[in-house]
Design a protein around this motif. Structure first.
Motif, mmCIF file in Angstrom:
data_model
loop_
_atom_site.group_PDB
_atom_site.id
_atom_site.type_symbol
_atom_site.label_atom_id
_atom_site.label_comp_id
_atom_site.label_asym_id
_atom_site.label_seq_id
_atom_site.Cartn_x
_atom_site.Cartn_y
_atom_site.Cartn_z
ATOM 1 N N TRP A 39 70.570 40.812 21.377
ATOM 2 C CA TRP A 39 69.932 41.467 22.912
ATOM 3 C C TRP A 39 70.379 41.927 23.906
ATOM 4 O O TRP A 39 70.889 42.534 24.626
ATOM 5 N N LEU A 51 75.642 46.812 26.257
ATOM 6 C CA LEU A 51 75.959 47.830 25.677
ATOM 7 C C LEU A 51 75.557 49.233 26.402
ATOM 8 O O LEU A 51 75.445 50.688 26.681
ATOM 9 N N GLY A 52 73.726 49.233 26.442
ATOM 10 C CA GLY A 52 72.938 50.601 27.172
ATOM 11 C C GLY A 52 73.899 50.658 29.222
ATOM 12 O O GLY A 52 73.528 51.690 28.976
ATOM 13 N N LEU A 53 73.939 48.654 29.663
ATOM 14 C CA LEU A 53 74.499 49.048 30.343
ATOM 15 C C LEU A 53 75.234 50.287 30.899
ATOM 16 O O LEU A 53 75.829 50.875 31.175
ATOM 17 N N SER A 106 79.291 59.688 25.570
ATOM 18 C CA SER A 106 79.061 59.683 24.587
ATOM 19 C C SER A 106 79.558 59.352 23.314
ATOM 20 O O SER A 106 78.901 58.346 22.336
ATOM 21 N N GLY A 128 77.258 51.999 29.051
ATOM 22 C CA GLY A 128 76.465 53.877 28.614
ATOM 23 C C GLY A 128 76.500 54.279 29.923
ATOM 24 O O GLY A 128 76.924 55.466 30.372
ATOM 25 N N TYR A 129 75.313 53.495 30.521
ATOM 26 C CA TYR A 129 74.505 54.166 31.957
ATOM 27 C C TYR A 129 75.605 54.503 33.228
ATOM 28 O O TYR A 129 75.708 55.821 33.476
ATOM 29 N N MET A 174 73.206 43.766 23.569
ATOM 30 C CA MET A 174 72.925 45.922 23.179
ATOM 31 C C MET A 174 72.752 45.811 24.276
ATOM 32 O O MET A 174 72.725 47.082 25.328
ATOM 33 N N VAL A 175 71.564 44.999 25.563
ATOM 34 C CA VAL A 175 71.866 45.397 27.307
ATOM 35 C C VAL A 175 72.646 45.719 27.540
ATOM 36 O O VAL A 175 73.009 46.427 27.978
#
Ligand code: ADP
Ligand code: MG
Lengths: 255, 271
Positions: A223, A229-231, A188, A233-234, A226-227
């Protein structure tokens, strides 16, 4: 059959809350006229247009490469140095003050220096990621190695186990659970530093893209970034979990 | 063993002489071993019995080259022991900690052989033989933590056997299993000694066990420890948990060892 049921139930638990949130987001934002909160449907459309696969090669791949180079070198150095320091008292005592000082420096604070030294190319970004991701891995590895049961060490000595065999088959597996704690924490940190390094100085990358979109008031694009980036990391976390399950199967099953 | 003219030390497989060891220094210095001396002949079953805290584990660690003694020495086949010798295998009391949980049973048994440079096919056959000897041939693929305590200790014994030592040294190996399992494991090691001709040195705080297993019992005093007596056990090779333990000879030997330990303790207190 029962295995299938178990897998399905796990998946249900894993995804039910995210699904609910997505549905809520979708519904609430559907008729949104706000400039800052565009409808989710628009964000997803842009997401598809941008990342499948128009800007995939130009912005996503460079980010991924920097992340991989920085993180993987931190893994190799962190585990290697950690094992050496965990096993050798004089090395630990000699290096420890330096480690304690360096790890207290937030890696973001090093960005200006890194740009000065390495420019704004990939080496700066990979370098900053490496620096930030190193400490959790290193410190956890040292800890894991030092907490090996003295009786196990005595057993390996009495059976004249060679150093190589001992490190490969005793030290690394014994410290494994603790090493993975470090690997997860570092991952992370690495994603955060990837972004930070791209925001400060960059001409490509997902972070750079998000910042550009915001500056040019392409809020939907922002946006969509950002989606992504979230994906990212996940999925990285999920990947690490799969590896952990394979490597530490004995540890997980025993609990 | 039959020659009576040569000195004992020369013919002995293992000889311990003048062994002394203290822990700590300054005011907290505490002498554990004062002057320990005994020998084991090839094929012997020697038990060492002493109260808890007598320094039995310390003695084994010094003898096996894991810990440097302050004075004295151990010789194995005539050569002084400075580091763990290749001819000696150790079985620890705490089986659950001495087996590696990330290796299968067969992996644990073959592990020391890899460092010895034993080729893979031979590692396999040696492990199979050793596991068969302790009655675990069908558990080779399991992990230690899937086995009961007694079975885990069998794995540790199989690992020691596969190593191919001339002497097998065990530190209170049955102290943490239930009585039934303990009796089974005692008979197992007696059987192994008979079939394989390995020399056994077994440490215990249990007087019954010491007499039941031994050809000779080495009796230790409390710390600072010396050898109080070496008691020969004339019960023959064949032992039986019920029949042997009921024999008057067994009972008197047990009392003898018990009195020796108690006398040593009273002696220490008087000083
Ligand atoms: N590493 C050590 N450091 C200091 N004292 C020790 C250490 N190991 C054992 N001792 C002490 O030495 C004495 C003998 O211990 P040990 O050899 O384990 O006895 P036993 O195995 O007969 O029960 C005990 O009083 C114990 O507290
Ligand atoms: Mg002990």
């Amino acid at each position: 059959m029962t295995r299938m049921v178990r897998v399905l139930r796990t998946l249900l638990w894993e995804f039910s809350l995210p699904l609910v949130l997505i549905v809520v987001w979708w519904g609430v934002s559907a008729r949104s006229g706000s400039l800052y909160y565009p409808p989710l449907s628009r964000i997803l459309t842009r997401f598809r247009e941008l990342w499948l696969f128009d800007r995939f090669g130009s912005d996503f791949v460079p980010s991924l490469v920097n992340l991989a180079v920085g993180y993987l070198s931190a893994v190799v150095v962190g585990i290697g140095l950690g094992v050496a320091m965990g096993l050798t008292r004089w090395l630990r005592e000699a290096v420890n003050p330096v480690v304690q000082f360096l790890r207290a420096l937030p890696a973001v604070a090093l960005l200006p220096l890194a740009i000065q030294l390495l420019g704004i190319g990939w080496s700066m970004k990979a370098g900053v990621i490496f620096f930030g991701a190193l400490w959790p891995i290193l410190l956890n590895t040292i800890d894991g190695v030092r907490s090996i049961d003295p009786l196990v060490t005595e057993m390996t000595r009495s059976y004249r186990i060679t150093r190589r065999e001992r490190i490969r088959h005793v030290v690394l597996p014994a410290a494994g659970p603790q090493i993975f704690v470090g690997l997860r924490a570092s991952l992370s940190v690495a994603v955060i530093l990837l972004l930070a390094s791209e925001l400060v100085g960059s001409s490509a990358g997902v972070g750079h893209f998000v910042l550009q979109a915001q500056r040019q008031f392409n809020i939907t694009d922002m946006w969509a970034g950002m989606v992504l980036l979230g994906l990212l990391g996940y999925l990285l976390n999920l990947g690490l979990q799969v590896i952990e399950r394979r490597v530490l199967g004995w540890h997980i099953k025993r609990r | 063993m039959t020659s009576s003219t040569s000195p004992v030390v020369e013919s002995a497989l293992l000889s311990v002489s003048g062994l002394a060891k203290s822990y700590g220094d300054g005011a907290s210095r505490r002498q554990v071993l004062a002057d320990v001396e005994f020998t084991a002949q090839a094929g012997d079953f020697l038990t060492i019995v002493g109260p808890s805290g007598a320094g039995k584990t310390t003695l084994l660690r010094c003898m096996s080259g894991l810990l440097a003694p302050d004075a004295g020495e151990t010789r194995l086949s005539g050569a002084p022991v400075a580091e763990p010798p290749a001819d000696m295998a150790l079985v620890f009391q705490d089986y659950s900690r001495s087996l590696l949980p990330w290796m299968s049973v067969v992996g644990n048994v073959t592990f020391p052989l890899r460092s010895r440079g034993v080729a893979k096919p031979e590692r396999r056959t040696r492990a199979e033989e050793a596991l068969a000897a302790v009655g675990l041939e069908s558990s080779a693929r399991l992990y230690p933590w899937q086995l009961s305590g007694g079975m885990q200790q069998r794995v540790a014994i199989a690992r020691a056997l596969a190593y191919g030592p001339r002497i097998l040294v065990m530190d209170e190996p049955f102290a943490s299993v239930d009585a039934q399992t303990r009796a089974e494991l005692e008979d197992l090691v007696l059987d192994l000694r008979d079939r394989l001709g390995v020399t056994f040195l077994l440490v215990t705080h249990d007087i019954d066990e010491a007499v039941y297993l031994a050809d000779r019992v080495v009796v230790l005093s409390g710390a600072p420890t010396t050898v109080t007596a070496v008691v020969p056990v004339d019960l023959g090779r064949k032992r039986d948990q019920v029949e042997t333990k009921a024999r008057p000879q067994f009972v008197s030997l047990r009392s003898q060892v018990y009195r020796l330990i108690r006398a040593a303790a009273e002696d220490k207190e008087a000083k």
